[in-house]
Scaffold this motif. Structure first.
Motif, PDB file in Angstrom:
ATOM      1  N   ARG A  35      17.905  11.060 -69.317  1.00  0.00           N
ATOM      2  CA  ARG A  35      18.682   9.932 -68.872  1.00  0.00           C
ATOM      3  C   ARG A  35      19.955   9.846 -69.375  1.00  0.00           C
ATOM      4  O   ARG A  35      21.015   9.126 -69.026  1.00  0.00           O
ATOM      5  N   ASP A  75      11.869  12.321 -70.210  1.00  0.00           N
ATOM      6  CA  ASP A  75      12.591  11.459 -69.192  1.00  0.00           C
ATOM      7  C   ASP A  75      13.702  10.545 -69.738  1.00  0.00           C
ATOM      8  O   ASP A  75      14.576  10.431 -69.403  1.00  0.00           O
ATOM      9  N   ASP A  76      13.056  10.254 -70.964  1.00  0.00           N
ATOM     10  CA  ASP A  76      13.980   9.241 -71.760  1.00  0.00           C
ATOM     11  C   ASP A  76      15.555  10.253 -72.059  1.00  0.00           C
ATOM     12  O   ASP A  76      16.756   9.932 -72.308  1.00  0.00           O
ATOM     13  N   LEU A 108      12.532  17.838 -63.921  1.00  0.00           N
ATOM     14  CA  LEU A 108      13.878  17.012 -64.277  1.00  0.00           C
ATOM     15  C   LEU A 108      15.078  17.942 -64.391  1.00  0.00           C
ATOM     16  O   LEU A 108      14.860  19.256 -64.753  1.00  0.00           O
ATOM     17  N   GLN A 126       8.791  19.912 -65.865  1.00  0.00           N
ATOM     18  CA  GLN A 126       8.776  18.202 -65.462  1.00  0.00           C
ATOM     19  C   GLN A 126       9.441  17.886 -64.451  1.00  0.00           C
ATOM     20  O   GLN A 126       9.598  16.678 -63.955  1.00  0.00           O
ATOM     21  N   THR A 183      10.116  10.683 -74.757  1.00  0.00           N
ATOM     22  CA  THR A 183       9.632  11.404 -73.610  1.00  0.00           C
ATOM     23  C   THR A 183      10.857  12.306 -73.236  1.00  0.00           C
ATOM     24  O   THR A 183      12.099  11.903 -73.322  1.00  0.00           O
TER      25      THR A 183
END
Length: 324
Positions: A191, A187-188, A216, A214, A185
């Protein structure tokens, strides 16, 4: 007014106003160039270049307009030469291409190899740069073709032909935590520190848009224009790499894992751009079709006959582009 004088002012302007460097590139003398520029300015009644002592400092407003017109004249002259050469010797001439490292290293080798084998008497020149530099070179006639993903659309003088569609992959060492996930994802990815292309290179805008949508903020710790440089710093543990999928080579990148990211980022389209009004020789049509088989001579001619971006988009709207 002489054609030679127009070439001199054009070349001086494109050698950062360095008359000495211009003279070297044209295999002539510095005083000879300076004299001819002065004679042209005297005839026109305006200065093309402002001066401080013996040094040229900048292009005058009148000079900007004159240089633009001179460029058009020189391109027309080159087109006349191309027409004559096409009929006198259709397999002899030159072809200049400007592109990015990714295209030169991963997308073009087979096309270049085939072209050289088919046209050994055509001198082939490749220039590398940023998408903006590449587009400018095509727009001002320095090169015949520009091949890039970004920036071509900023130049209305260019006819842009879609070649293929591509997407990205995430490069990580084999023992990296992301390599253990079944499906990534955004989000992964966010990080981890990221190593990727410089902004404006190789579809970087699609990457930034995806994170923005998103909400982010990617932690981009290192950027480069060269996919091989990005791989080097991934191997050093600086971060995870985001590169064009075509830049992963199973033979040479065995220590890295390429994770599919096509579901994370919108795909990008690489285009070949050519200045409107360019006389395309037979081997130029063939180069385009070898690189992008759907771009036949008839399709290219039809594209050149379209006058607006909307008309071009309509021409290619139903085309299913190959995926690289």
């Amino acid at each position: 007014m002489k054609l030679q004088q127009l070439r001199y002012i054009w070349e001086v302007a494109h050698h950062d106003l360095n008359v000495s460097a211009t003279a070297q590139s044209l295999f002539t003398s510095q005083p000879g160039i300076s004299k001819q520029i002065r004679l042209l300015e005297d005839e026109l009644g305006v200065e093309v270049f402002a001066r401080s002592g013996k040094h040229l400092t900048h292009v005058t407003p009148a000079g900007e307009a004159i240089l633009e017109a001179a460029g058009e004249v020189l391109r027309k002259v080159e087109s006349i030469k191309q027409v004559a050469q096409e009929y006198s010797n259709e397999k002899k001439g030159s072809l200049s291409i400007a592109t990015t490292h990714t295209q030169a290293r991963y997308a073009l080798p087979e096309t270049i190899s085939t072209f050289i084998e088919r046209y050994p008497d055509v001198s082939l020149h490749m220039h590398q740069g940023t998408p903006m530099q590449i587009s400018e070179m095509a727009a001002d006639g320095t090169v015949d073709f520009a091949i890039a993903t970004e920036a071509l659309e900023l130049f209305s003088d260019l006819v842009m032909l879609p070649c293929y569609r591509w997407n990205r992959c995430i490069l990580v060492p084999r023992n990296h935590p992301l390599a253990q996930l079944s499906r990534l994802t955004l989000d992964d990815v966010a990080r981890h520190p990221i190593v990727t292309y410089v902004f404006g290179f190789t579809g970087r805008s699609k990457l930034d848009e995806a994170f923005l949508e998103q909400g982010l903020v990617p932690r981009v710790v290192f950027t480069a224009a060269d996919a091989d440089v990005i791989k080097t710093y991934v191997r050093l543990g600086l971060g995870i790499g985001i590169v064009a999928g075509m830049a992963y080579d199973e033979a040479t990148d065995k220590d890295l894992v390429a994770l599919d990211a096509s579901h994370l980022f919108a795909s990008s389209v690489t285009r070949i751009g050519c200045r409107r009004g360019t006389f395309l020789r037979g081997y130029m049509y063939e180069f385009i079709e070898n690189f992008a088989p759907h771009l036949t001579r008839d399709i290219v001619d039809e594209a050149f006959a379209r006058h607006t971006k909307a008309e071009l988009e309509e021409l290619f709207s139903h085309l299913e582009l190959p995926v690289l």
